[in-house]
Every structure is written in structure tokens, then in C-alpha cells.
Design an enzyme around this catalytic site. Structure first.
Site, PDB file in Angstrom:
ATOM      1  N   ASN A 214      -1.779  -3.505  -1.056  1.00 59.91           N
ATOM      2  CA  ASN A 214      -1.085  -2.214  -1.109  1.00 59.91           C
ATOM      3  C   ASN A 214      -1.487  -1.546  -2.422  1.00 59.91           C
ATOM      4  O   ASN A 214      -1.027  -1.951  -3.492  1.00 59.91           O
ATOM      5  CB  ASN A 214       0.433  -2.452  -1.048  1.00 59.91           C
ATOM      6  CG  ASN A 214       1.216  -1.171  -1.241  1.00 59.91           C
ATOM      7  OD1 ASN A 214       0.652  -0.068  -1.219  1.00 59.91           O
ATOM      8  ND2 ASN A 214       2.523  -1.299  -1.443  1.00 59.91           N
TER       9      ASN A 214
ATOM     10  N   LYS B 189      -0.805   1.381  -3.453  1.00 56.96           N
ATOM     11  CA  LYS B 189       0.170   2.360  -3.965  1.00 56.96           C
ATOM     12  C   LYS B 189      -0.568   3.635  -4.368  1.00 56.96           C
ATOM     13  O   LYS B 189      -1.521   4.024  -3.690  1.00 56.96           O
ATOM     14  CB  LYS B 189       0.991   1.745  -5.104  1.00 56.96           C
ATOM     15  CG  LYS B 189       1.592   0.386  -4.690  1.00 56.96           C
ATOM     16  CD  LYS B 189       2.602  -0.175  -5.633  1.00 56.96           C
ATOM     17  CE  LYS B 189       3.113  -1.503  -5.094  1.00 56.96           C
ATOM     18  NZ  LYS B 189       4.156  -2.081  -5.914  1.00 56.96           N
TER      19      LYS B 189
ATOM     20  N   HIS C 254       8.924   0.076   2.337  1.00 61.37           N
ATOM     21  CA  HIS C 254       8.649  -0.537   1.034  1.00 61.37           C
ATOM     22  C   HIS C 254       9.799  -0.196   0.087  1.00 61.37           C
ATOM     23  O   HIS C 254      10.361   0.902   0.159  1.00 61.37           O
ATOM     24  CB  HIS C 254       7.312  -0.023   0.485  1.00 61.37           C
ATOM     25  CG  HIS C 254       6.863  -0.799  -0.722  1.00 61.37           C
ATOM     26  ND1 HIS C 254       7.386  -0.579  -1.972  1.00 61.37           N
ATOM     27  CD2 HIS C 254       5.973  -1.816  -0.846  1.00 61.37           C
ATOM     28  CE1 HIS C 254       6.828  -1.436  -2.828  1.00 61.37           C
ATOM     29  NE2 HIS C 254       5.972  -2.192  -2.173  1.00 61.37           N
TER      30      HIS C 254
ATOM     31  N   GLU D 120       9.845   0.762  -2.831  1.00 61.27           N
ATOM     32  CA  GLU D 120       9.648   2.012  -3.588  1.00 61.27           C
ATOM     33  C   GLU D 120      10.001   3.217  -2.734  1.00 61.27           C
ATOM     34  O   GLU D 120      10.519   4.217  -3.237  1.00 61.27           O
ATOM     35  CB  GLU D 120       8.202   2.070  -4.119  1.00 61.27           C
ATOM     36  CG  GLU D 120       8.024   1.097  -5.278  1.00 61.27           C
ATOM     37  CD  GLU D 120       6.639   0.502  -5.426  1.00 61.27           C
ATOM     38  OE1 GLU D 120       5.664   1.045  -4.864  1.00 61.27           O
ATOM     39  OE2 GLU D 120       6.516  -0.531  -6.112  1.00 61.27           O
TER      40      GLU D 120
ATOM     41  N   GLU E  94       9.784  -8.928  -0.076  1.00 61.97           N
ATOM     42  CA  GLU E  94       9.397  -8.552  -1.435  1.00 61.97           C
ATOM     43  C   GLU E  94      10.652  -8.381  -2.292  1.00 61.97           C
ATOM     44  O   GLU E  94      11.297  -7.316  -2.254  1.00 61.97           O
ATOM     45  CB  GLU E  94       8.626  -7.225  -1.427  1.00 61.97           C
ATOM     46  CG  GLU E  94       7.322  -7.261  -0.680  1.00 61.97           C
ATOM     47  CD  GLU E  94       6.382  -6.155  -1.156  1.00 61.97           C
ATOM     48  OE1 GLU E  94       5.240  -6.478  -1.515  1.00 61.97           O
ATOM     49  OE2 GLU E  94       6.779  -4.980  -1.197  1.00 61.97           O
TER      50      GLU E  94
ATOM     51  N   GLY F 138       5.663  -5.869  -9.547  1.00 63.27           N
ATOM     52  CA  GLY F 138       5.061  -5.233 -10.717  1.00 63.27           C
ATOM     53  C   GLY F 138       5.609  -5.741 -12.039  1.00 63.27           C
ATOM     54  O   GLY F 138       5.388  -5.124 -13.083  1.00 63.27           O
TER      55      GLY F 138
ATOM     56  N   SER G 162       4.203  -9.726  -7.494  1.00 59.40           N
ATOM     57  CA  SER G 162       3.408 -10.393  -8.536  1.00 59.40           C
ATOM     58  C   SER G 162       2.567 -11.564  -8.002  1.00 59.40           C
ATOM     59  O   SER G 162       2.441 -12.593  -8.675  1.00 59.40           O
ATOM     60  CB  SER G 162       4.301 -10.833  -9.705  1.00 59.40           C
ATOM     61  OG  SER G 162       4.905  -9.696 -10.308  1.00 59.40           O
TER      62      SER G 162
HETATM   63  P1  13P Z   1       2.794  -6.313  -7.269  1.00 58.99           P
HETATM   64  O1  13P Z   1       1.867  -7.313  -6.619  1.00 58.99           O
HETATM   65  O2  13P Z   1       2.078  -5.375  -8.198  1.00 58.99           O
HETATM   66  O3  13P Z   1       3.985  -6.980  -7.871  1.00 58.99           O
HETATM   67  O4  13P Z   1       3.352  -5.358  -6.086  1.00 58.99           O
HETATM   68  C1  13P Z   1       3.897  -5.944  -4.953  1.00 58.99           C
HETATM   69  C2  13P Z   1       4.130  -4.882  -3.933  1.00 58.99           C
HETATM   70  O5  13P Z   1       5.006  -4.054  -4.086  1.00 58.99           O
HETATM   71  C3  13P Z   1       3.256  -4.864  -2.758  1.00 58.99           C
HETATM   72  O6  13P Z   1       3.743  -4.007  -1.781  1.00 58.99           O
END
Ligand code: 13P
Length: 258
Positions: free
Chosen positions: A11, A13, A101, A103, A173, A179, A219
Site C-alpha cells: 500500500n 498511500k 483502511h 487512515e 492492522e 507507520g 510496520s
Molecule cells: P506501515 O507498514 O508503514 O506501518 O503501514 C501499514 C499500512 O497501513 C498498510 O496499509
């Protein structure tokens, strides 16, 4: 019991313009072999502006990576400035669409009922949803994590047939691991992914629960991928930061070689 082929998804983003995205996918494909694609499915989820470019690269170079999207609107068309419909994604041969997601939920206020409409719209257009679920650190500390995830699954999958649920992907997640560099321990990740499978069993029956693929996200890095992927109920990874560079993403895809 159903054989579940692992799915490793990147992903991206809001990263990589279309030039950078093309370079990344080409570089990734040079590092992967047919053995890698036999061992696991791979998808990339670039920003909308890159989808057409990446589709062209994947198809013209016969790269067996699935094109994915990060989000879509639930309606087919209409006055929704700035949105993209599932039909538009289907036309670009998008195979997988991330939905719900954290976010999107936390920053853009997407509700479980909107997520449910999107899951239905994605299926209607012949694509497969990756439904994201997960708790905040406060919810975990208050012992509410399981209840939150259960509600996200029950409401997100309301009215969806067993066969469709069997064919889809759920990504667990935990928000506190996204992140942050703080990964859930393999035991904690396994524990919640097993609960997700139990919940799917309750919603859609045993067969669906044994077929649905459950990814862990938060992560994931080359150094921790193998340990996470070796857990019984973890069938893949949804990778953010470490999927932006070809080398680190390739090493995660090749976790079995570690
Ligand atoms: P990270 O791997 O950067 O922690 O992000 C995970 C994520 O949100 C994947 O959709």
C-alpha cells in the site's frame, strides 16, 4: 482444509508519482522470480494517478503482480467531486481494492456502513476487497480490541454472501503499529488473526473461514516478515513504508528464504 496462498500487498498511500511508480515496479519485477510468484501472490496499490501507467507496465512486460487500488467510492457515477468509482477501477484491470483502511476511517470519517457499501460495490464490479480492521492503542489498553474488530467485521460484511466472503481478504492492522516501527508481536498478531477467522466462521460458516485470507499490517519489514508469516492464521501482509522501495519489498515477498 482450503489451501491459502499468501498475499503480500504494497500500500503506497500518497507516495510515488507515476514516473517513480513505474521505476519501482520495474525494479521490483527484476528482483522477483517465477518461484516467488509461485510461492505467493503479490499486489501493488499505487495512488489513482499511477494506475494506468502501472497497468501498462504490468501488462506489456507480463509481470504477474496484481494491480490494486487504495480506496473507491461506492456509487457507479454521480456528482461526487474528487471520487473514483469501482467501474473506473475495473476498466483498468484492478483486481484488489483496499477498503476501510484506518487512515480512511480516522482521517476521512468512513463509517462501517459506508465500508459495507464499498465492499458490495467492489464485488459487483468483479474485484476483490481487502477489508481493513484494527484497534487504536486506547482500545487495546481498555480491553476493547476484540469487540472493535468484531463490530467492524459484522457491519462491514453485512449482507454479503458466504462465497464472496470466502474469496476476499481481511487485513488486521492495529492502528498503533501503522507507520510507528512498533510491530505487534507474532503471538499478538496471530491471536487477533485467529479471532478474525473465528468471527468470519460465525458470520459466514466454516468453509468461508478456512478460505478467507487474513493479512497482518503494521510496520512489516524484511526483518520481521518471516516470523509473522509463519503464524497459522496469517496468510499475508499489507505493507506500507517498506513496500515503497523495490529491494525491501522484494525481501518481504521472499520471506520464506530467510
Ligand atoms: P506501515 O507498514 O508503514 O506501518 O503501514 C501499514 C499500512 O497501513 C498498510 O496499509
Amino acid at each position: 482444509m482450503a489451501e491459502r496462498k499468501p498475499l503480500i500487498s504494497g500500500n503506497w498511500k500518497m507516495h510515488h508519482n507515476h514516473f517513480e511508480a513505474i521505476q519501482m515496479v520495474q525494479s521490483l519485477s527484476y528482483q522477483l522470480s517465477s518461484d516467488d510468484y509461485d510461492a505467493c501472490d503479490v499486489s501493488v496499490h499505487p495512488p489513482f494517478t499511477n494506475l494506468r501507467s502501472i497497468q501498462t507496465v504490468l501488462e506489456s512486460d507480463h509481470i504477474p503482480i496484481t494491480l490494486g487500488a487504495q480506496h473507491c467510492h461506492e456509487e457507479q457515477k454521480g456528482a461526487y467531486t474528487g471520487e473514483i468509482s469501482p467501474g473506473m477501477l475495473e476498466k483498468l484491470n484492478v483486481g484488489l481494492v483496499i477498503v476501510g483502511h484506518s487512515e480512511r476511517r480516522e482521517i476521512f470519517g468512513e463509517s462501517n456502513s459506508q465500508v459495507n457499501s464499498k465492499v458490495k460495490a467492489i464485488f459487483k464490479h468483479g474485484m476483490t476487497p481487502i477489508l481493513c480492521v484494527g484497534e487504536t492503542i486506547e482500545e487495546r489498553e481498555e480491553g476493547e480490541a476484540e469487540r472493535k474488530v468484531q463490530k467492524q467485521l459484522e457491519e462491514g460484511l453485512h449482507g454479503i454472501g458466504r462465497e464472496r466472503i470466502a474469496s476476499m481478504v481481511v487485513a488486521y492492522e492495529p492502528i498503533w503499529a501503522i507507520g510507528t516501527g512498533v510491530t505487534a508481536t507474532p503471538d499478538d498478531a496471530q491471536d487477533m488473526c485467529a479471532k478474525v477467522r473465528q468471527c468470519i466462521k460465525f458470520i459466514a460458516g466454516k468453509d468461508a473461514s478456512e478460505s478467507v485470507r487474513i493479512q497482518y499490517g503494521g510496520s512489516v519489514k524484511p526483518i520481521n516478515a518471516a516470523e509473522l508469516m509463519n503464524q497459522a492464521d496469517i496468510d499475508g501482509a499489507l505493507v506500507g513504508g517498506a513496500a515503497l522501495e523495490a529491494e525491501s519489498f522484494a525481501r518481504i515477498i521472499q520471506y520464506r528464504l530467510q
